[in-house]
Design a protein around this motif. Sequence first.
Motif, PDB file in Angstrom:
ATOM      1  N   ALA A  16       3.272  -9.188   0.962  1.00  0.00           N
ATOM      2  CA  ALA A  16       4.450  -8.492   1.497  1.00  0.00           C
ATOM      3  C   ALA A  16       4.311  -6.979   1.291  1.00  0.00           C
ATOM      4  N   LEU A  17       3.758  -6.590   0.142  1.00  0.00           N
ATOM      5  CA  LEU A  17       3.558  -5.167  -0.130  1.00  0.00           C
ATOM      6  C   LEU A  17       2.509  -4.580   0.810  1.00  0.00           C
ATOM      7  N   CYS A  18       1.432  -5.328   1.015  1.00  0.00           N
ATOM      8  CA  CYS A  18       0.385  -4.930   1.971  1.00  0.00           C
ATOM      9  C   CYS A  18       1.014  -4.638   3.328  1.00  0.00           C
ATOM     10  N   ALA A  19       1.800  -5.583   3.797  1.00  0.00           N
ATOM     11  CA  ALA A  19       2.402  -5.465   5.127  1.00  0.00           C
ATOM     12  C   ALA A  19       3.300  -4.231   5.201  1.00  0.00           C
ATOM     13  N   ASP A  25       1.990   3.273   6.963  1.00  0.00           N
ATOM     14  CA  ASP A  25       0.791   4.095   7.167  1.00  0.00           C
ATOM     15  C   ASP A  25       0.459   4.113   8.666  1.00  0.00           C
ATOM     16  N   VAL A  26       1.280   4.840   9.432  1.00  0.00           N
ATOM     17  CA  VAL A  26       1.170   4.779  10.899  1.00  0.00           C
ATOM     18  C   VAL A  26      -0.171   5.319  11.400  1.00  0.00           C
ATOM     19  N   GLN A  27      -0.731   6.300  10.679  1.00  0.00           N
ATOM     20  CA  GLN A  27      -1.981   6.895  11.164  1.00  0.00           C
ATOM     21  C   GLN A  27      -3.218   6.183  10.615  1.00  0.00           C
ATOM     22  N   LYS A  28      -2.969   5.070   9.916  1.00  0.00           N
ATOM     23  CA  LYS A  28      -4.060   4.254   9.367  1.00  0.00           C
ATOM     24  C   LYS A  28      -5.063   5.075   8.552  1.00  0.00           C
ATOM     25  N   ARG A  29      -4.529   5.917   7.645  1.00  0.00           N
ATOM     26  CA  ARG A  29      -5.420   6.704   6.804  1.00  0.00           C
ATOM     27  C   ARG A  29      -5.639   6.055   5.445  1.00  0.00           C
ATOM     28  N   GLY A  30      -4.962   4.905   5.207  1.00  0.00           N
ATOM     29  CA  GLY A  30      -5.083   4.253   3.900  1.00  0.00           C
ATOM     30  C   GLY A  30      -4.219   4.891   2.835  1.00  0.00           C
ATOM     31  N   SER A  31      -3.355   5.820   3.244  1.00  0.00           N
ATOM     32  CA  SER A  31      -2.459   6.459   2.278  1.00  0.00           C
ATOM     33  C   SER A  31      -1.143   6.786   2.977  1.00  0.00           C
ATOM     34  N   ILE A  32      -0.089   6.962   2.191  1.00  0.00           N
ATOM     35  CA  ILE A  32       1.204   7.315   2.784  1.00  0.00           C
ATOM     36  C   ILE A  32       1.746   8.570   2.124  1.00  0.00           C
ATOM     37  N   ASP A  33       2.565   9.274   2.859  1.00  0.00           N
ATOM     38  CA  ASP A  33       3.204  10.491   2.366  1.00  0.00           C
ATOM     39  C   ASP A  33       4.139  10.122   1.202  1.00  0.00           C
ATOM     40  N   VAL A  34       4.053  10.853   0.114  1.00  0.00           N
ATOM     41  CA  VAL A  34       4.854  10.526  -1.076  1.00  0.00           C
ATOM     42  C   VAL A  34       6.361  10.616  -0.787  1.00  0.00           C
ATOM     43  N   TYR A  71      -1.964   6.337  -2.517  1.00  0.00           N
ATOM     44  CA  TYR A  71      -2.845   5.266  -2.061  1.00  0.00           C
ATOM     45  C   TYR A  71      -2.221   3.909  -2.395  1.00  0.00           C
ATOM     46  N   PHE A  72      -2.801   2.865  -1.805  1.00  0.00           N
ATOM     47  CA  PHE A  72      -2.169   1.554  -1.920  1.00  0.00           C
ATOM     48  C   PHE A  72      -2.028   1.099  -3.376  1.00  0.00           C
ATOM     49  N   ALA A  73      -3.113   1.258  -4.154  1.00  0.00           N
ATOM     50  CA  ALA A  73      -3.075   0.798  -5.555  1.00  0.00           C
ATOM     51  C   ALA A  73      -1.941   1.496  -6.319  1.00  0.00           C
ATOM     52  N   ASP A  74      -1.733   2.786  -6.036  1.00  0.00           N
ATOM     53  CA  ASP A  74      -0.665   3.517  -6.713  1.00  0.00           C
ATOM     54  C   ASP A  74       0.709   3.053  -6.236  1.00  0.00           C
ATOM     55  N   PHE A  75       0.776   2.765  -4.930  1.00  0.00           N
ATOM     56  CA  PHE A  75       2.027   2.243  -4.390  1.00  0.00           C
ATOM     57  C   PHE A  75       2.402   0.920  -5.064  1.00  0.00           C
ATOM     58  N   VAL A  76       1.399   0.070  -5.267  1.00  0.00           N
ATOM     59  CA  VAL A  76       1.647  -1.213  -5.945  1.00  0.00           C
ATOM     60  C   VAL A  76       2.168  -0.960  -7.362  1.00  0.00           C
ATOM     61  N   GLU A  77       1.626   0.054  -8.010  1.00  0.00           N
ATOM     62  CA  GLU A  77       2.098   0.357  -9.374  1.00  0.00           C
ATOM     63  C   GLU A  77       3.547   0.858  -9.372  1.00  0.00           C
ATOM     64  N   VAL A  78       3.860   1.751  -8.433  1.00  0.00           N
ATOM     65  CA  VAL A  78       5.244   2.236  -8.302  1.00  0.00           C
ATOM     66  C   VAL A  78       6.175   1.045  -8.089  1.00  0.00           C
ATOM     67  N   MET A  79       5.751   0.159  -7.223  1.00  0.00           N
ATOM     68  CA  MET A  79       6.534  -1.031  -6.890  1.00  0.00           C
ATOM     69  C   MET A  79       6.702  -1.924  -8.124  1.00  0.00           C
ATOM     70  N   SER A  80       5.605  -2.179  -8.839  1.00  0.00           N
ATOM     71  CA  SER A  80       5.665  -3.057 -10.019  1.00  0.00           C
ATOM     72  C   SER A  80       6.629  -2.502 -11.055  1.00  0.00           C
ATOM     73  N   GLU A  81       6.543  -1.182 -11.284  1.00  0.00           N
ATOM     74  CA  GLU A  81       7.435  -0.573 -12.276  1.00  0.00           C
ATOM     75  C   GLU A  81       8.890  -0.694 -11.834  1.00  0.00           C
TER      76      GLU A  81
END
Lengths: 407, 407
Positions: A16-19, A25-34, A71-81
Amino acid sequence: MSSQQGFTLSGKQFEALCAAFETADVQKRGSIDVQIVPKLVQDVLGSSLAPSEKDAIRLRAESKAKKGVLYFADFVEVMSETLQTTTQWGKLTTTLSGYVGIDTLQEQMRKKALKRGFEFHIMVVGGSGLGKSTLVNTLFKAQISRRSCTNESEGTIPKTVQIKSVSHVIEEKGVRLKLTVTDTPGFGDQINNENCWLPILEFINDQYEKYLSEEVNVSRKKHIPDTRVHVCLYFISPTGHSCRPLDLEFMKRLDKVVNIVPIIAKADTLTLEERYAFKKRVREDLEFHGIQFYPMKSLDEDEEETAINQALREKMPFAIVGSDREYQVNGKSVLGRKTKWGLIEVENKNHCEFALLRDMLIRTHMQDLKDVTDSIHYENFRRERLEMHSEFAGPTPPYHEMGESNL
Amino acid sequence: MSSQQGFTLSGKQFEALCAAFETADVQKRGSIDVQIVPKLVQDVLGSSLAPSEKDAIRLRAESKAKKGVLYFADFVEVMSETLQTTTQWGKLTTTLSGYVGIDTLQEQMRKKALKRGFEFHIMVVGGSGLGKSTLVNTLFKAQISRRSCTNESEGTIPKTVQIKSVSHVIEEKGVRLKLTVTDTPGFGDQINNENCWLPILEFINDQYEKYLSEEVNVSRKKHIPDTRVHVCLYFISPTGHSCRPLDLEFMKRLDKVVNIVPIIAKADTLTLEERYAFKKRVREDLEFHGIQFYPMKSLDEDEEETAINQALREKMPFAIVGSDREYQVNGKSVLGRKTKWGLIEVENKNHCEFALLRDMLIRTHMQDLKDVTDSIHYENFRRERLEMHSEFAGPTPPYHEMGESNL
């Protein structure tokens, strides 16, 4: 699967987080604006985030961002916290295939609370003759508080502020409440009333101290008796002009220490116009002097609470008439004050605002008064006390640095 | 009027105590035999005193007695101290002259709990292949726990005991529960299983440690996330003989640290006679080794609880069959295990004791499991930790000796 302090996401949660990340990430850069992270987290968790929660998410995201992107891994961490701080998991909530029975938790909790009973401590402060005892008796429909002047020999006013507590247990529909009422005869009755708030502040702090020393005890009681003052009703004299300096001084000194509910006493001495003007003036005085009264705006937790509390704040300070005498009106017995020119019905919302005060103190906000006392005022006391402690005694090592384990 | 730690009796309460004392003082000597005090207090407060409460009253009375008798002033003190520990005031309860609204406290509390949501942490321990993951999924009717063998590459058994936690939020009728499941793959699977309880004990203590360090923090969170293990399901292999030494060793080591619920796994491998005999044997083993399992007899608070819990204890350890596959029986879909010779319906009380386990864990005792964890196991940990602390660091002065006031 990312792990944060032993916190593991399940496969479905991860997907669900991936999705969500990929959609953002509309521009498919593998990262999102903070900047968009709080909004994205809110989309995943549903729409009920408090402003303080959103700020926390923004801070978390910013601390992990590189050049403004996450980046995705950091987003997952923000989400987990964030997931650890709430049970509002929105899209990450796990679906059930049948009835489990967790809704019974409410009933289990209710039964336990019923067995233990509740505790509430109310304090009344104001000059003599403002009807403090009568109001308490009217609130709880019982002989809870005795007029201090009938108690003292010959009805003389005490030379200093006194603190008198009395406890009662009252019961309604199986709910038992241990009610403690603290009266403060002599407050504001002297020629020189300097520092007459001091014994009251000391009393309130003594209760916090008692609770704290039980809490830090090595062998604690299963249930710490809660003698902390949960609300302080402050009686403003119905002068029709403005707050007196003593009123302002008292509330300024105590508004960070206890829940203060200012009320205009003996409101039957004011005409409707006078009452309206006086209430407005008192509100302006309080605002001008930065005095916070309960319910505090800064503590509203969500929009629903803000709406309810804002409506209350706009009607405060409540203009009150108290009475423990009953009269017959249309065959019904009502509490009131009878004069040659009419009967003031205490519980009639058209006559005075007693019912508003009673509803707030007892029927809608009693648990919140206890919670705010515990989580705000007591915590402030505790923090100051412990900071003072460490100043005197030097820092004590935190428990987790004491040894490897206590097997 | 006598005062005890600022505790004042009202006139009516005082009169009621006078009357009770005079009735008990049959010989009009102005004193009563210390032996009858617990009975007298019980008469005043009503009939609901727990045995521990009665003992406390006896001790209070004995400490104040002179030559085996108690004078009125001392009786009032015993009474005052007792009144502070309970809201069951019986004859001293103040009567109300109308509806006040304190029964709304239940609803106020319920709303607050609903907003916050609930937390529960369940741990499953037992050899591989005993159906730990399946049981958790059956209990919560969702894909909560993944079989660890499908998780590991090529399904090999890990070399040491591992601890794996996963969190889910589930919701039913507006009640949200954050459920954390901790699995312990590798337990008992080695050739030498010595000390394989150790990582599990460390994990449980780590959670207590984390909670304690949050609790003693100077700036505390409003709500401390509760990651403590509230129940440990211990899976006993259905050998038909008796408990294995490893089972006894584990439970002996952990029964003072966590709520242990022993269950007989895969009970479909036992005939009814075998099941009956095995359960009996396991109960005898546990008793012989002094192993305490939840719900502990010593913690029953009153006769009602004793009756409910005793009935549970007599049926324990529950013999369980787990399944997350559904079958159709008479048009209804049921969870079960289908064999050539029949269908075992997991939730059918005639087939196995899964429903008893689920009812206890979720529908009747979940809140109690949390309360016992908090007030017994965590308190034991905290006490030992603080005693160790003072041993290392020398006694730190209690807060109330630190200064006169913190104004």
